[in-house]
Design a protein around this motif. Structure first.
Motif, PDB file in Angstrom:
ATOM      1  N   TYR A 117       0.894  -1.229   0.156  1.00  0.00           N
ATOM      2  CA  TYR A 117       0.086  -0.017   0.040  1.00  0.00           C
ATOM      3  C   TYR A 117       0.895   1.224  -0.161  1.00  0.00           C
ATOM      4  O   TYR A 117       0.494   2.310  -0.593  1.00  0.00           O
ATOM      5  N   THR A 118       2.111   1.283   0.602  1.00  0.00           N
ATOM      6  CA  THR A 118       2.768   2.646   0.800  1.00  0.00           C
ATOM      7  C   THR A 118       3.406   2.386  -0.533  1.00  0.00           C
ATOM      8  O   THR A 118       3.635   3.823  -0.948  1.00  0.00           O
ATOM      9  N   VAL A 119       3.632   1.381  -1.451  1.00  0.00           N
ATOM     10  CA  VAL A 119       4.256   1.561  -2.897  1.00  0.00           C
ATOM     11  C   VAL A 119       3.079   1.966  -3.685  1.00  0.00           C
ATOM     12  O   VAL A 119       3.467   3.052  -4.308  1.00  0.00           O
ATOM     13  N   GLY A 120       1.931   1.636  -3.467  1.00  0.00           N
ATOM     14  CA  GLY A 120       0.870   2.222  -4.250  1.00  0.00           C
ATOM     15  C   GLY A 120       0.722   3.847  -3.870  1.00  0.00           C
ATOM     16  O   GLY A 120       0.348   4.700  -4.766  1.00  0.00           O
ATOM     17  N   GLN A 121       1.147   4.240  -2.658  1.00  0.00           N
ATOM     18  CA  GLN A 121       0.997   5.754  -2.262  1.00  0.00           C
ATOM     19  C   GLN A 121       2.115   6.744  -3.111  1.00  0.00           C
ATOM     20  O   GLN A 121       1.632   7.569  -3.470  1.00  0.00           O
ATOM     21  N   ALA A 122       3.133   5.875  -3.194  1.00  0.00           N
ATOM     22  CA  ALA A 122       4.231   6.484  -3.956  1.00  0.00           C
ATOM     23  C   ALA A 122       4.031   6.738  -5.441  1.00  0.00           C
ATOM     24  O   ALA A 122       4.214   7.633  -6.251  1.00  0.00           O
ATOM     25  N   VAL A 123       3.199   5.697  -5.917  1.00  0.00           N
ATOM     26  CA  VAL A 123       2.490   5.800  -7.290  1.00  0.00           C
ATOM     27  C   VAL A 123       1.509   6.955  -7.455  1.00  0.00           C
ATOM     28  O   VAL A 123       1.508   7.698  -8.274  1.00  0.00           O
ATOM     29  N   LEU A 124       0.787   7.051  -6.380  1.00  0.00           N
ATOM     30  CA  LEU A 124      -0.267   8.094  -6.649  1.00  0.00           C
ATOM     31  C   LEU A 124       0.288   9.450  -6.525  1.00  0.00           C
ATOM     32  O   LEU A 124      -0.337  10.509  -7.007  1.00  0.00           O
ATOM     33  N   VAL A 125       1.440   9.912  -5.911  1.00  0.00           N
ATOM     34  CA  VAL A 125       1.966  11.063  -6.025  1.00  0.00           C
ATOM     35  C   VAL A 125       2.440  11.719  -7.274  1.00  0.00           C
ATOM     36  O   VAL A 125       2.374  13.051  -7.250  1.00  0.00           O
ATOM     37  N   TYR A 126       2.382  10.759  -8.046  1.00  0.00           N
ATOM     38  CA  TYR A 126       2.469  11.519  -9.527  1.00  0.00           C
ATOM     39  C   TYR A 126       1.419  12.375  -9.892  1.00  0.00           C
ATOM     40  O   TYR A 126       1.439  13.318 -10.544  1.00  0.00           O
ATOM     41  N   SER A 127       0.175  12.389  -9.132  1.00  0.00           N
ATOM     42  CA  SER A 127      -0.869  13.168  -9.668  1.00  0.00           C
ATOM     43  C   SER A 127      -0.866  14.592  -8.995  1.00  0.00           C
ATOM     44  O   SER A 127      -1.024  15.654  -9.496  1.00  0.00           O
ATOM     45  N   ILE A 128       0.404  14.593  -8.164  1.00  0.00           N
ATOM     46  CA  ILE A 128       0.930  16.039  -7.667  1.00  0.00           C
ATOM     47  C   ILE A 128       2.021  16.308  -8.701  1.00  0.00           C
ATOM     48  O   ILE A 128       2.164  17.553  -9.105  1.00  0.00           O
ATOM     49  N   ALA A 129       3.063  15.445  -8.764  1.00  0.00           N
ATOM     50  CA  ALA A 129       4.333  15.946  -9.657  1.00  0.00           C
ATOM     51  C   ALA A 129       3.794  16.218 -11.226  1.00  0.00           C
ATOM     52  O   ALA A 129       4.336  17.195 -11.609  1.00  0.00           O
ATOM     53  N   ILE A 130       2.960  15.459 -11.655  1.00  0.00           N
ATOM     54  CA  ILE A 130       2.786  15.854 -13.097  1.00  0.00           C
ATOM     55  C   ILE A 130       2.031  17.331 -13.463  1.00  0.00           C
ATOM     56  O   ILE A 130       2.790  17.883 -14.351  1.00  0.00           O
ATOM     57  N   PRO A 131       1.130  17.608 -12.481  1.00  0.00           N
ATOM     58  CA  PRO A 131       0.572  19.099 -12.838  1.00  0.00           C
ATOM     59  C   PRO A 131       1.902  20.140 -12.604  1.00  0.00           C
ATOM     60  O   PRO A 131       1.787  21.135 -13.588  1.00  0.00           O
ATOM     61  N   PHE A 132       2.510  20.054 -11.863  1.00  0.00           N
ATOM     62  CA  PHE A 132       3.867  20.929 -11.699  1.00  0.00           C
ATOM     63  C   PHE A 132       4.780  20.720 -12.647  1.00  0.00           C
ATOM     64  O   PHE A 132       5.271  21.601 -13.142  1.00  0.00           O
ATOM     65  N   PHE A 133       5.022  19.469 -13.255  1.00  0.00           N
ATOM     66  CA  PHE A 133       5.989  19.185 -14.209  1.00  0.00           C
ATOM     67  C   PHE A 133       5.338  19.987 -15.354  1.00  0.00           C
ATOM     68  O   PHE A 133       6.349  20.491 -16.196  1.00  0.00           O
ATOM     69  N   LEU A 134       4.120  20.019 -15.673  1.00  0.00           N
ATOM     70  CA  LEU A 134       3.532  20.730 -16.856  1.00  0.00           C
ATOM     71  C   LEU A 134       3.775  22.045 -16.907  1.00  0.00           C
ATOM     72  O   LEU A 134       3.890  22.654 -18.050  1.00  0.00           O
ATOM     73  N   VAL A 135       3.849  22.992 -15.617  1.00  0.00           N
ATOM     74  CA  VAL A 135       4.113  24.183 -15.549  1.00  0.00           C
ATOM     75  C   VAL A 135       5.610  24.469 -15.661  1.00  0.00           C
ATOM     76  O   VAL A 135       5.972  25.298 -16.310  1.00  0.00           O
ATOM     77  N   ASP A 136       6.472  23.509 -14.858  1.00  0.00           N
ATOM     78  CA  ASP A 136       7.966  23.674 -14.959  1.00  0.00           C
ATOM     79  C   ASP A 136       8.507  22.570 -14.917  1.00  0.00           C
ATOM     80  O   ASP A 136       8.446  21.891 -13.966  1.00  0.00           O
ATOM     81  N   TYR A 137       9.055  21.873 -16.103  1.00  0.00           N
ATOM     82  CA  TYR A 137       9.531  20.639 -16.185  1.00  0.00           C
ATOM     83  C   TYR A 137      10.750  20.392 -15.155  1.00  0.00           C
ATOM     84  O   TYR A 137      10.982  19.344 -14.924  1.00  0.00           O
ATOM     85  N   SER A 138      11.289  21.467 -14.802  1.00  0.00           N
ATOM     86  CA  SER A 138      12.712  21.217 -13.940  1.00  0.00           C
ATOM     87  C   SER A 138      12.013  20.883 -12.385  1.00  0.00           C
ATOM     88  O   SER A 138      13.053  20.457 -11.627  1.00  0.00           O
ATOM     89  N   SER A 139      10.749  21.114 -12.224  1.00  0.00           N
ATOM     90  CA  SER A 139      10.281  20.574 -10.981  1.00  0.00           C
ATOM     91  C   SER A 139      10.017  19.219 -10.793  1.00  0.00           C
ATOM     92  O   SER A 139       9.976  18.778  -9.524  1.00  0.00           O
ATOM     93  N   LEU A 140      10.088  18.156 -11.749  1.00  0.00           N
ATOM     94  CA  LEU A 140      10.258  16.971 -11.811  1.00  0.00           C
ATOM     95  C   LEU A 140      10.959  16.221 -10.608  1.00  0.00           C
ATOM     96  O   LEU A 140      10.514  15.451  -9.914  1.00  0.00           O
ATOM     97  N   PRO A 141      12.377  16.445 -10.688  1.00  0.00           N
ATOM     98  CA  PRO A 141      13.432  15.876  -9.540  1.00  0.00           C
ATOM     99  C   PRO A 141      12.838  16.126  -8.576  1.00  0.00           C
ATOM    100  O   PRO A 141      13.228  15.375  -7.504  1.00  0.00           O
TER     101      PRO A 141
END
Length: 180
Positions: free
Chosen positions: A85-109
């Motif tokens: 389940y914690t691994v699943g949690q780590a996958v779900l955080v991409y829902s936060i990372a992707i919108p920021f990435f779309l605004v500023d790609y350098s936010s991804l790391p």
């Protein structure tokens, strides 16, 4: 024979826990080297593909570390389920990372580096050891610091910073005493 939750926790806690952090170390090292030699476009894809494959690489490596995550003969352990389940949690955080990435790609790391490392906090509670707290906190502080200090090298410094944290984490895990 039915085992208590505490017995299952002790059993879970006494595992090696080397395959998954070793997998993370390998993937982030590859991402860092890609950041050195290739364009940011390729580096972005290496983060998405690489971090998405950490679990699968960990499953593969577990056969060589003696952990064998896919061993069907092991008795069911509720903490294995909680860990996934914690691994699943780590996958779900991409829902936060992707919108920021779309605004500023350098936010991804920054976002992927911090958010996927948060799964170490509940892991620390499960095994009743400070290593997960150490990993999550130092990783967060280091990734955030590198993001601000080295903006031109975010796709290099942050991955190698995470490799450093994984290296220390693996050393701590190897020296950890079994739980009673």
């Amino acid at each position: 024979m039915k085992r208590t939750l505490e017995e299952q926790r002790v059993e879970f806690s006494n595992q090696k826990f080397i395959a998954t952090p070793l997998s993370g170390l390998i993937v982030w090292a590859v991402v860092g080297f890609i950041g050195i030699f290739f364009s940011d476009f390729i580096a972005v894809w290496s983060i998405f593909i690489g971090t998405g494959s950490i679990v699968y690489l960990g499953l593969f490596l577990s056969k060589f570390t003696g952990e064998n995550f896919l061993d069907k003969s092991k008795p069911k352990n509720e903490f294995d389920i909680l860990f996934f389940y914690t691994v699943g949690q780590a996958v779900l955080v991409y829902s936060i990372a992707i919108p920021f990435f779309l605004v500023d790609y350098s936010s991804l790391p920054l976002t992927v580096g911090i958010l996927t490392g948060l799964m170490w906090l509940p892991f620390s509670w499960i095994i009743n050891h400070w290593v997960g707290i150490f990993h999550a906190l130092t990783r967060t502080i280091l990734v955030l610091g590198l993001w601000y200090l080295l903006p031109e090298y975010r796709f290099i410094s942050i991955p190698f910073g995470i490799v450093l944290i994984y290296s220390l984490t693996i050393l701590i895990l190897r020296k950890r005493k079994p739980t009673d």
